[in-house]
Write an enzyme that holds these catalytic residues in place. Structure first.
Site, short mmCIF file in Angstrom:
data_model
loop_
_atom_site.label_atom_id
_atom_site.label_comp_id
_atom_site.label_asym_id
_atom_site.label_seq_id
_atom_site.Cartn_x
_atom_site.Cartn_y
_atom_site.Cartn_z
CG ASP A 1 -103.36 46.71 81.44
OD1 ASP A 1 -104.09 45.87 81.77
OD2 ASP A 1 -103.80 47.67 80.55
NE ARG B 1 -105.06 38.21 70.16
CZ ARG B 1 -105.35 39.00 70.92
NH1 ARG B 1 -104.59 39.77 71.88
NH2 ARG B 1 -106.61 39.57 70.83
CG PHE C 1 -103.97 47.35 74.59
CD1 PHE C 1 -104.29 46.33 73.86
CD2 PHE C 1 -104.99 48.22 74.92
CE1 PHE C 1 -105.64 46.01 73.38
CE2 PHE C 1 -106.19 48.34 74.21
CZ PHE C 1 -106.69 47.19 73.56
CE1 TYR D 1 -112.35 43.88 76.60
CE2 TYR D 1 -113.24 45.41 78.36
CZ TYR D 1 -112.46 45.20 77.48
OH TYR D 1 -111.32 46.26 77.06
CE LYS D 2 -108.91 42.52 76.59
NZ LYS D 2 -107.75 43.50 76.55
C1 LIG Z 1 -108.01 45.14 76.65
C2 LIG Z 1 -107.07 45.86 77.08
C3 LIG Z 1 -107.46 47.14 77.60
C4 LIG Z 1 -108.59 47.68 77.06
O1 LIG Z 1 -109.11 48.82 77.88
P1 LIG Z 1 -110.44 49.56 77.86
O2 LIG Z 1 -110.53 50.70 78.68
O3 LIG Z 1 -111.36 48.46 78.55
O4 LIG Z 1 -110.87 49.72 76.33
C5 LIG Z 1 -106.39 47.93 77.93
N1 LIG Z 1 -105.22 47.81 78.17
C6 LIG Z 1 -104.81 46.24 77.91
C7 LIG Z 1 -103.16 45.78 78.01
C8 LIG Z 1 -105.75 45.49 77.36
O5 LIG Z 1 -105.45 44.18 76.63
#
Ligand SMILES: *Cc1c(COP(=O)(O)O)cnc(C)c1O
Length: 419
Positions: free
Chosen positions: A206, A380, A125, A231-232
């Protein structure tokens, strides 16, 4: 595999988690985007309402007299998150956002190194890459010269053997996702942790796309640190507080981003000029815990714990296996699966590839099916196990078949507007 609607209904009737759907307000007929933003549960809503009431009734006393006391809200949630990631209570805290947690944890470990080399992958990400490179830059290092980027051979997955091959004794820190956000590949955390430690490198993950749907065993594996958002799959709402794990062997380290909320708790309110960090993961908190962004997680964790993470994983795999079978059985050859077929290598969502995936995603939305598009060609679909039925998966694939057969997506412009 029986791919009839009847068979889907039978599986729903036999599903031990079927009743959990009633605890959610699912916003669309078919909400298959819970890996991006999970829906509201009654439990999360009640927990949020409770802190509003506590604020009304207690004012400042809420820090000590609320239930749980706001002063310890991050630690309280940490204790409740710990079993989901296989950690000891004091190794987990809810704090900050995922991106901030990457900054402070990667930064903390970089602080001890004079010529750091960080191993990352090319499919992670974007924010993870931005944060790692910024931490190197902030210390005066050229990010290109101080990172090793493991490439993907197929554009979808990362081969653990390629991680091992890139791991030399020069690597100091490995930072990778548990589940890749596009293909949904679940990496072998045990194998990567062993390989990193064999080269005396730290290893962090992560877990944004696995926490709440894949059980983890971080302490037993000896993983050094981890970050995730809530939040996921944890369904704690937009911008809800993130989580972090730090193995207890690092609890004496000084956090890179110091703040009074990471101070030793017993003396925090003595307001000393010298910083004595907590000797728990709580040290990586920075400022005041955002109680309104934390409370929904307290409620949504009730749902996850009631359902049990192993049962959640079992149903998740049954749903994604079923989804893959339906794609194979019912969709034409323009569609293909961009996720690992081996369940042990798969997180909670499935990437369905199609040359016209962008327009198909839009056409599906107008049919009440909310998934998402990830460039260049991925639709997805996340059948999140707490509120998705087997029959929902059946319907989603039937609609997909119809959209493709009738070419109903051709009227959509590529920018998402209906032409
Ligand atoms: C959703 C996600 C994030 C989100 O980071 P925020 O700081 O909450 O915006 C970061 N890394 C990964 C791999 C994600 O899937």
């Amino acid at each position: 595999m029986d791919t009839t609607r009847e068979a889907a209904r039978e599986r729903d009737a036999a599903d031990p988690l079927a009743e959990y759907r009633d605890r959610f307000d699912v916003p669309d007929d078919y909400y298959v985007d819970g890996n991006s933003l999970g829906p509201l549960s009654d439990d999360a809503e009640d927990a949020l309402a409770r802190v509003v009431e506590e604020w009304r009734d207690l004012g400042i006393r809420g820090w000590t007299d609320a239930n749980p006391p706001w002063f310890r809200y991050g630690e309280h949630l940490g204790d409740r998150l710990a079993p989901l990631v296989g950690a000891r209570d004091h190794e987990v805290v809810a704090a900050n956002s995922t991106t901030v947690n990457i900054h402070t944890l990667v930064g903390t470990l970089l602080n001890g190194l004079d010529d750091p080399l960080v191993l990352v992958d090319e499919l992670n990400f974007p924010t993870d890459t931005y944060a790692v490179r910024a931490q190197l830059r902030n210390r005066g290092f050229d990010p290109d010269a101080h990172t090793v980027v493991v490439e993907s051979s197929d554009g979808r997955t990362i081969d653990e053997a390629d991680v091992e091959a890139a791991l030399t004794d020069d690597v100091d820190l490995v930072f990778l996702p548990s589940v890749l956000y596009r293909s949904g590949q679940l990496l072998d955390l045990e194998r990567i942790t062993e390989a990193a430690h064999a080269h005396d490198a730290y290893v962090g993950f992560d877990l944004a796309h696995s926490v709440g749907v894949v059980p983890h065993d971080l302490h037993a594996l000896g993983v050094d640190f981890a970050v995730w958002c809530s939040y996921k799959y944890l369904n704690a709402g937009p911008g809800s507080i993130a989580g972090l794990y730090v193995h207890e062997r690092h609890h004496e380290q000084t956090p890179a981003l110091a703040g009074w909320w990471g101070h030793e708790k017993d003396t925090q309110f003595e307001m000393r000029d010298t910083y004595t960090h907590a000797e728990t993961a709580g040290a990586w908190q920075i400022g005041t815990v955002p109680v309104f962004a934390a409370a929904p997680l307290d409620g949504s964790l009730d749902v996850v714990h009631d359902a049990d993470i192993d049962a959640i994983r079992e149903k998740s795999l049954a749903l994604t296996d079923y989804l893959i079978d339906l794609v194979d059985d019912r969709l034409d050859d323009d569609f293909s699966i961009g996720s690992p077929r081996d369940p042990e290598r798969r997180g909670g969502h499935v990437a369905i590839e199609h040359p016209d995936a962008a327009r198909i995603t839009e056409a599906m939305k107008d049919r009440g099916i909310v998934g998402d598009f990830r460039p260049p060609n991925v639709f997805r679909v996340c059948p999140s196990p707490l509120y998705t039925r087997f029959e929902d998966v059946y319907d989603v694939i039937e609609e997909l078949r119809d959209v493709a057969e009738t070419e109903g997506y051709r009227e959509y412009a590529l920018d998402g507007d209906v032409t």
